[in-house]
Design a protein around this motif. Structure first.
Motif, short mmCIF file in Angstrom:
data_model
loop_
_atom_site.label_atom_id
_atom_site.label_comp_id
_atom_site.label_asym_id
_atom_site.label_seq_id
_atom_site.Cartn_x
_atom_site.Cartn_y
_atom_site.Cartn_z
N PRO A 34 -0.64 5.37 4.67
CA PRO A 34 -0.56 3.90 4.56
C PRO A 34 -0.73 3.18 5.89
CG PRO A 34 1.23 4.97 3.35
CD PRO A 34 0.57 6.03 4.19
N GLY A 35 -0.37 3.84 6.98
CA GLY A 35 -0.47 3.21 8.30
C GLY A 35 -1.89 3.01 8.77
N LEU A 88 -2.95 -3.71 -5.32
CA LEU A 88 -1.95 -4.38 -4.50
C LEU A 88 -1.56 -5.74 -5.09
CD1 LEU A 88 -3.28 -3.60 -0.90
CD2 LEU A 88 -1.92 -2.18 -2.44
N GLU A 89 -1.37 -5.78 -6.38
CA GLU A 89 -1.06 -7.04 -7.04
C GLU A 89 0.44 -7.35 -7.07
OE1 GLU A 89 -2.73 -7.15 -10.90
OE2 GLU A 89 -4.80 -6.84 -10.22
N SER A 90 1.23 -6.43 -6.60
CA SER A 90 2.67 -6.53 -6.85
C SER A 90 3.47 -6.87 -5.60
CB SER A 90 3.18 -5.21 -7.44
OG SER A 90 2.77 -4.11 -6.63
N TRP A 148 10.87 6.01 2.66
CA TRP A 148 10.37 5.70 3.99
C TRP A 148 11.01 4.43 4.54
CZ3 TRP A 148 7.98 1.85 6.74
CH2 TRP A 148 7.49 2.21 8.00
N LEU A 149 11.13 3.41 3.72
CA LEU A 149 11.72 2.15 4.17
C LEU A 149 13.18 2.33 4.56
CD1 LEU A 149 10.10 -0.28 1.58
CD2 LEU A 149 9.63 -0.21 4.04
N ALA A 157 0.83 -1.21 0.00
CA ALA A 157 0.00 0.00 0.00
C ALA A 157 0.87 1.25 0.00
CB ALA A 157 -0.93 -0.01 1.21
N LEU A 158 1.96 1.21 0.74
CA LEU A 158 2.91 2.32 0.76
C LEU A 158 3.44 2.60 -0.65
CD1 LEU A 158 4.79 4.26 2.45
CD2 LEU A 158 6.38 2.32 2.59
N ARG A 159 3.77 1.55 -1.39
CA ARG A 159 4.28 1.71 -2.76
C ARG A 159 3.21 2.29 -3.67
NH1 ARG A 159 4.52 -3.03 -4.80
NH2 ARG A 159 5.38 -2.17 -6.72
N VAL A 160 1.99 1.80 -3.51
CA VAL A 160 0.89 2.27 -4.36
C VAL A 160 0.61 3.75 -4.09
CG1 VAL A 160 -1.59 2.06 -4.79
CG2 VAL A 160 -0.17 0.01 -4.64
#
Length: 359
Positions: free
Chosen positions: A270-271, A342-344, A208-209, A195-198
């Motif tokens: 995302p959180g 969120l397919e990835s 962020w990571l 979700a963060l990536r999206v």
């Protein structure tokens, strides 16, 4: 909650295994209609008098409920057999010869993986009609059974409520090393990162990571262990799902739980992700009618009350009140994200490896 929070999510990490389950000719056909390809190859090896459930949900959480399923639910002479703590890759490996009739999963991505590769059939209207349309796959291949929210567990002795971070950025900014706990192999953590990536794109997620990695987060085996560490003061914060805290307080008494939980909020936060548990019927089921009755049972008032009270999750049918003091769904402010996006997971795991958060 009308933000299409539970649309189809595919588990990219198992794409190759799904392809391996079919012949090369079937792979070519699956590009157009994978469900038809699987259906054409079904061997129907399952016992028509037994509904076989592969459960991605843990035995501890759902066995007391599934143990109640008998002939009164499924029909005369029909029984149920449940295999717990399963992964969708098992069905993808077994292919059209899988004996499974029902997949009962803990994450949208699990159902998405099976649907994407054609392993889920269409649920009957008697099932999908019980649930708001926003909680059902548009093609009726799965239905949500419960909802859960990501939260931040925290130790009030170390973090006064007034100093709680407003979001995941504030959480990692100037974080002292080793003060944040998380479960790196847990599906809910990986769904959060996806979700963060999206929401932020690859560069934003990487940024962020990287900060999260620099904070030297403490790894734990699962969400329960993260909550234990927060409760014992080993870490200040822990990233978990909301229901772990409610289960804990119900089990030992709120007065005996030092940890508390904080809900992030925001349209782009995302959180604050809300995810689902869900169920679907396998395309090659040899007990499809009884399997539909089993899924319908998961959506009954009795079952939804069990989830609300025993697991602390949000029910998906109206009129069920939890014994827990859950914030109303309308009080949550999850990000506007279609879980179709969120397919990835494969790309998520690649980014986690790149940033040193996954081996």
């Amino acid at each position: 909650m009308n933000r299409a929070l539970i649309r189809l999510a595919a588990l990219g990490a198992v794409v190759a295994l799904g392809g391996a389950a079919c012949s090369s000719d079937s792979e070519d056909a699956a590009v157009g209609d994978p469900a038809a390809t699987v259906a054409a190859d079904c061997d129907n090896i399952g016992d028509p008098n037994v509904v076989t459930v592969y459960s991605g949900r843990s035995e501890k959480l759902v066995k007391p409920l599934l143990d109640q399923i008998d002939e009164s639910v499924l029909g005369p002479g029909i029984s149920v057999e449940v295999f717990y703590d399963q992964k969708p890759v098992k069905i993808l490996e077994e292919g059209p010869r899988s004996p499974a009739d029902v997949w009962f999963g803990q994450d949208a991505g699990e159902l998405g993986a099976l649907a994407k590769h054609g392993y889920l059939g269409q649920l009957p209207d008697s099932v999908t009609g019980l649930v708001p349309a926003s909680y059902v796959d548009p093609d009726k291949r799965w239905t949500a059974t419960t909802l859960r929210s990501r939260v931040l567990a925290y130790d009030p002795a170390q973090v006064p409520e007034a100093e709680l971070p407003a979001g995941i950025d504030a959480l990692v900014d100037n974080a002292a090393p080793g003060t944040i706990g998380y479960a790196p192999t847990n599906a809910s953590w990986k769904s959060f990162v996806t979700a963060l990536r999206v929401l932020r794109g690859e560069d934003g997620a990487r940024e962020w990571l990287t900060k999260f990695k620099e904070a030297e987060p403490t790894e734990f085996a699962n969400n329960g262990a993260v909550l234990d560490a927060v409760d014992q003061g080993q870490v200040k914060f822990g990233l978990i799902n909301h229901y772990y805290w409610f289960q804990r307080t119900a089990s030992v008494g709120a007065e005996n739980v030092k940890a508390n939980i904080h809900y992030f909020k925001g349209d782009t936060e995302p959180g604050a992700l809300v995810n689902i548990a869900a169920a679907g019927i396998l395309n090659c089921s040899n007990s499809a009618e009884a399997a539909g009755k089993l899924v319908q049972f998961l959506l009954s008032e009795e079952s939804q009350q069990y989830f609300a009270d025993q697991t602390g999750e949000y029910p998906v049918i109206e009129g069920v009140q939890s014994k827990h003091a859950l914030p109303a769904l309308t009080e949550l402010d999850p990000p506007t994200i279609d879980l179709n996006q969120l397919e990835s997971l494969e790309a998520t795991e690649a980014l986690l490896r790149e940033t040193g958060l996954l081996e």
